[in-house]
Write a protein that holds these residues in place. Structure first.
Motif, PDB file in Angstrom:
ATOM      1  N   CYS A 303      11.900  -0.137  44.347  1.00  7.45           N
ATOM      2  CA  CYS A 303      11.124   0.168  43.147  1.00  7.45           C
ATOM      3  C   CYS A 303      10.020  -0.883  42.993  1.00  7.45           C
ATOM      4  O   CYS A 303      10.187  -2.025  43.424  1.00  7.45           O
ATOM      5  CB  CYS A 303      12.002   0.097  41.891  1.00  7.45           C
ATOM      6  N   GLY A 304       8.941  -0.493  42.353  1.00  7.52           N
ATOM      7  CA  GLY A 304       7.880  -1.436  41.987  1.00  7.52           C
ATOM      8  C   GLY A 304       7.361  -2.218  43.174  1.00  7.52           C
ATOM      9  O   GLY A 304       7.059  -1.665  44.244  1.00  7.52           O
ATOM     10  N   GLY A 353      18.611  -7.314  43.636  1.00 10.37           N
ATOM     11  CA  GLY A 353      19.853  -6.717  44.131  1.00 10.37           C
ATOM     12  C   GLY A 353      20.609  -5.978  43.038  1.00 10.37           C
ATOM     13  O   GLY A 353      21.757  -5.573  43.236  1.00 10.37           O
ATOM     14  N   ALA A 402       6.885 -11.123  36.873  1.00 14.54           N
ATOM     15  CA  ALA A 402       6.042 -10.535  37.922  1.00 14.54           C
ATOM     16  C   ALA A 402       6.454 -11.114  39.274  1.00 14.54           C
ATOM     17  O   ALA A 402       6.413 -12.322  39.484  1.00 14.54           O
ATOM     18  CB  ALA A 402       4.578 -10.839  37.638  1.00 14.54           C
ATOM     19  N   SER A 403       6.819 -10.234  40.162  1.00 14.74           N
ATOM     20  CA  SER A 403       7.314 -10.678  41.465  1.00 14.74           C
ATOM     21  C   SER A 403       6.155 -11.190  42.325  1.00 14.74           C
ATOM     22  O   SER A 403       5.117 -10.543  42.426  1.00 14.74           O
ATOM     23  CB  SER A 403       7.988  -9.487  42.143  1.00 14.74           C
ATOM     24  N   GLN A 410       9.613 -10.571  51.355  1.00 10.56           N
ATOM     25  CA  GLN A 410      10.044  -9.231  51.806  1.00 10.56           C
ATOM     26  C   GLN A 410       9.179  -8.759  52.976  1.00 10.56           C
ATOM     27  O   GLN A 410       9.689  -8.248  53.978  1.00 10.56           O
ATOM     28  CB  GLN A 410       9.931  -8.227  50.646  1.00 10.56           C
ATOM     29  N   LEU A 486      -0.805  -3.587  40.352  1.00 11.71           N
ATOM     30  CA  LEU A 486       0.423  -3.717  39.545  1.00 11.71           C
ATOM     31  C   LEU A 486       0.485  -5.100  38.891  1.00 11.71           C
ATOM     32  O   LEU A 486       0.812  -5.233  37.714  1.00 11.71           O
ATOM     33  CB  LEU A 486       1.660  -3.486  40.424  1.00 11.71           C
ATOM     34  N   LYS A 487       0.149  -6.142  39.658  1.00 12.14           N
ATOM     35  CA  LYS A 487       0.189  -7.507  39.105  1.00 12.14           C
ATOM     36  C   LYS A 487      -0.731  -7.599  37.902  1.00 12.14           C
ATOM     37  O   LYS A 487      -0.361  -8.150  36.875  1.00 12.14           O
ATOM     38  CB  LYS A 487      -0.258  -8.564  40.133  1.00 12.14           C
ATOM     39  N   GLU A 490       0.600  -5.442  34.823  1.00  8.41           N
ATOM     40  CA  GLU A 490       1.851  -5.843  34.165  1.00  8.41           C
ATOM     41  C   GLU A 490       1.729  -7.135  33.378  1.00  8.41           C
ATOM     42  O   GLU A 490       2.421  -7.308  32.391  1.00  8.41           O
ATOM     43  CB  GLU A 490       3.022  -5.905  35.156  1.00  8.41           C
ATOM     44  N   VAL A 607      15.940  -4.415  36.454  1.00 14.28           N
ATOM     45  CA  VAL A 607      16.012  -3.166  35.692  1.00 14.28           C
ATOM     46  C   VAL A 607      17.348  -2.486  35.986  1.00 14.28           C
ATOM     47  O   VAL A 607      17.496  -1.761  36.964  1.00 14.28           O
ATOM     48  CB  VAL A 607      14.808  -2.261  36.040  1.00 14.28           C
TER      49      VAL A 607
HETATM   50  C1  F6R Z   1       6.746  -6.239  39.534  1.00  9.17           C
HETATM   51  C2  F6R Z   1       8.185  -6.307  39.651  1.00  9.17           C
HETATM   52  C3  F6R Z   1       8.937  -5.032  39.658  1.00  9.17           C
HETATM   53  C4  F6R Z   1      10.122  -5.111  40.628  1.00  9.17           C
HETATM   54  C5  F6R Z   1      10.992  -3.855  40.508  1.00  9.17           C
HETATM   55  C6  F6R Z   1      12.114  -3.858  41.517  1.00  9.17           C
HETATM   56  O1  F6R Z   1       6.184  -7.510  39.563  1.00  9.17           O
HETATM   57  O2  F6R Z   1       8.764  -7.354  39.719  1.00  9.17           O
HETATM   58  O3  F6R Z   1       8.120  -3.946  39.953  1.00  9.17           O
HETATM   59  O4  F6R Z   1       9.627  -5.258  41.923  1.00  9.17           O
HETATM   60  O5  F6R Z   1      11.514  -3.773  39.226  1.00  9.17           O
HETATM   61  O6  F6R Z   1      12.940  -4.955  41.332  1.00  9.17           O
HETATM   62  P1  F6R Z   1      13.914  -5.464  42.472  1.00  9.17           P
HETATM   63  O7  F6R Z   1      13.063  -5.952  43.591  1.00  9.17           O
HETATM   64  O8  F6R Z   1      14.696  -6.561  41.829  1.00  9.17           O
HETATM   65  O9  F6R Z   1      14.748  -4.304  42.877  1.00  9.17           O
END
Ligand code: F6R
Length: 610
Positions: A303-304, A353, A402-403, A410, A486-487, A490, A607
């Protein structure tokens, strides 16, 4: 997303619960609350807004007692207000519940309870649980929780206290993580092991269907029918240290994590580059080389941001390993019925995870007999434990919502995997050696990319007022365009769209005007000329252009209003370097707009609802 903390032991619970909630703040929340108990009395305190609101309430109305549970809520059923904050209690105020997840049949249960005279005080699905448990209670809390859960459909990680049973916390898990731990001061419970940093040295991750009962001295574990189970305490993961939530000299976790990327990449590579065989290798795939040679197709899901890393993986695996790859949003995949044969494997990508949709997609694939692998950052997380095998990122904890460093790690692990699969098939040793050499130089290239930061800051000043932005790239850089957009949206709340650059003219080009900047990713590569032509199309329509180029590129400079230079790396590694200026641009724009960079509105770090 919602966080749970619990403590029962030999000291005041409220300070521990508050500290635990502070550690869970990064997950994203909109209200917080706790309940403690003294004698046969519960003290519930809850408040909408940040944790400081709850602290203020507790200063005025302290909550005493050596046991209690706390919660940070991310609204699903009902708005973020004091009423809907957890804990929720039954009508008599005997039972208090905190809950993560969603009760799917709550509307039916609520109606049944209302017909029996129960008056609801919140809009939440959780309140149903408090009333159901109270109705089942006959002097045995764990029994009441077990019975109530028989009536419920949905997902939960929940913790319950009862004023009739001082010092006892009952917790249960189905689809939403919970971990219990024992430390010197007593027994602890949390939805995220990070919250227990420094307090516990042993942990037990609850499995779905498990129920546990904690007291200051004891910890009992049961299955869904209340048959006793043996607790398998594991050492707390090494990264569970007090310093974990420390921003160091950085003003925000996001900036710290952007700057940690060279180190995160080094850690993700450590011990995995195999010189002699000119390949990568992994400890946890749990598949032999012979089994992997049988693989004919890979479905990547996530996701995301993790989904976007999966798109980079598609280009990588197809190019280096010549294996067909499909990438699918986990939320879609879990309800689809794609024809899968036994030579197809599912590869889930997830930082936390714990993402509910990704977990469900993994479970669905397993149910259908597919081999499942996961690329995951959090050791011991639900997906890491559920998948048949996998690779940890070792990127270190990511706290900013924000990832950033998880995305680059990854992409790197996907490169290693593509190399490994490629070497099992057609890649020559010489090609493998060249890739290893290029990988080794990568952390330094990312470090060198930080040189653009000052310039990115001034570009951010120029554009911080805009309402829309476009991000355009092709091939390996198309997913990076999606990630850049996305960055920005968000954390700065600017509307941004990512597109494959050539798709523009099929519709989105209508958005171009002098107030809508287009961020073009144009490092040199096989489609460089094509992207240049796409830039001309935007330029001709008066759209400002910010271009990300490798090294010095006069051809691009002649077209662009602003040029950001990044180090030259081979095309398949460009996503990892080219995303850096986009992360910094989003960060600087958000700061200028006064946004809460680490805790953007409405968002959660992990999430755990579908
Ligand atoms: C965006 C962000 C989200 C996650 C998404 C999946 O910056 O962090 O879009 O990438 O919610 O989360 P994970 O990687 O924990 O499954």
């Amino acid at each position: 997303m919602c966080g749970i903390i619990g403590f029962t032991g030999r000291c005041e619970a409220a300070p521990i619960l508050l500290e635990g909630l502070r550690r869970l703040e990064y997950r994203g929340y909109d209200s917080a609350g706790l309940v403690t108990g003294t004698g046969r009395q519960l003290h519930v305190r809850k408040k909408a807004g940040r944790l400081c609101e709850l602290l203020r309430l507790l200063a005025a109305q302290p909550a005493a007692g050596c046991y209690g549970i706390g919660h940070t809520r991310w609204a699903t059923h009902g708005p973020a207000n004091d009423r809907n904050a957890h804990p929720h209690t039954d009508s008599r105020g005997w039972i208090a519940v905190v809950h993560n997840g969603v009760i799917d049949n709550y509307a039916v249960l609520r109606e049944q309870l209302q017909r029996q005279g129960v008056v609801f005080r919140s809009d939440t699905d959780t309140e149903v649980l408090a009333h159901l448990i109270a109705r089942c209670y006959q002097g045995d809390l764990v029994g009441a929780v077990q019975q109530a859960l028989q009536l419920v459909r949905g997902t939960y990680g929940l913790a319950v206290v009862c004023q009739q049973e001082p010092g006892i916390i009952v917790a249960a898990r189905l689809g939403s993580p919970l971990v219990i731990g024992s430390g010197r001061a007593g027994r602890y419970l949390a939805s995220d092991a990070h919250a227990l940093a420094g307090w516990v040295d042993k942990l037990h991750y609850l499995e779905d269907g498990q129920i546990c009962q904690l007291s200051g001295e004891d910890c009992e574990l049961f299955d869904q029918r209340l048959a006793p189970l043996t607790i398998t305490l594991q050492d707390a993961p090494g990264e569970l240290t007090d310093g974990l939530l420390d921003k160091g000299d950085y003003p925000h976790f996001m900036l710290k994590e952007i700057y940690e990327q060279p180190e995160a990449l080094t850690n993700a590579m450590r011990g995995r580059l195999h010189e002699a065989d000119a390949t990568a290798h992994f400890g946890g795939l749990n598949l032999t080389a012979a089994q992997l040679r049988q693989v004919e197709r890979i479905i990547i899901t996530g996701c995301g941001t993790s989904y976007y890393a999966g798109l980079v993986g598609e280009y990588l695996i197809e190019e280096l390993a010549r294996l067909p790859v499909e990438v699918e949003y986990a939320s879609e995949l879990r309800y689809r019925h794609p024809p899968l044969d036994r030579h197809t494997i599912l590869l889930a990508i997830t930082q936390s995870g714990e993402t509910a949709d990704t977990l469900a997609a993994v479970r669905e694939a397993k149910r259908r007999g597919q081999i499942t692998l996961a690329i995951c950052n959090v050791v011991g997380s639900s997906i890491a434990r559920e998948a048949d095998g996998g690779v940890y990122l070792h990127a270190g904890p990511e706290i900013g919502v924000a990832s950033t460093k998880a995305f680059t790690a990854q992409c790197l692990v996907l490169t290693l995997l593509a190399l490994y699969l490629g070497r099992l098939r057609h890649l020559s040793a010489a090609q493998g050696q060249r890739i290893l050499q290029e990988l080794r130089a990568l952390p330094e290239a990312v470090r060198a990319a930080f040189a653009c930061h000052t310039q990115v800051k001034s570009i951010a000043e120029k554009y911080a007022h805009v309402h829309n932005a476009l991000y355009l790239g092709r091939q390996y850089l198309y997913p990076v365009a999606l990630e850049g957009a996305l960055k920005l949206k968000e954390i700065s709340y600017i509307h941004a769209e990512g597109y494959p650059a050539a798709e523009m003219k099929h519709g989105p080009i209508a958005l171009v005007d002098e107030h809508t900047p287009s961020v073009f990713l144009v490092p040199r590569g096989q489609v460089f000329d094509k992207v240049l032509a796409n830039m001309q199309e935007i330029k001709a329509r008066g759209g400002p252009i910010i271009a990300v180029v490798s090294g010095h590129d006069p051809e691009v400079a002649a077209l662009a209003d602003d040029v950001i230079s990044i180090p030259h790396v081979p095309e398949y590694l460009q996503p990892i370097v080219a995303v850096v200026p986009l992360q910094l641009l989003a960060y600087e724009m958000a700061l200028l707009r006064g946004c809460d960079v680490d805790r953007p509105r409405h968002l959660a770090k992990s999430v755990t609802v579908e």
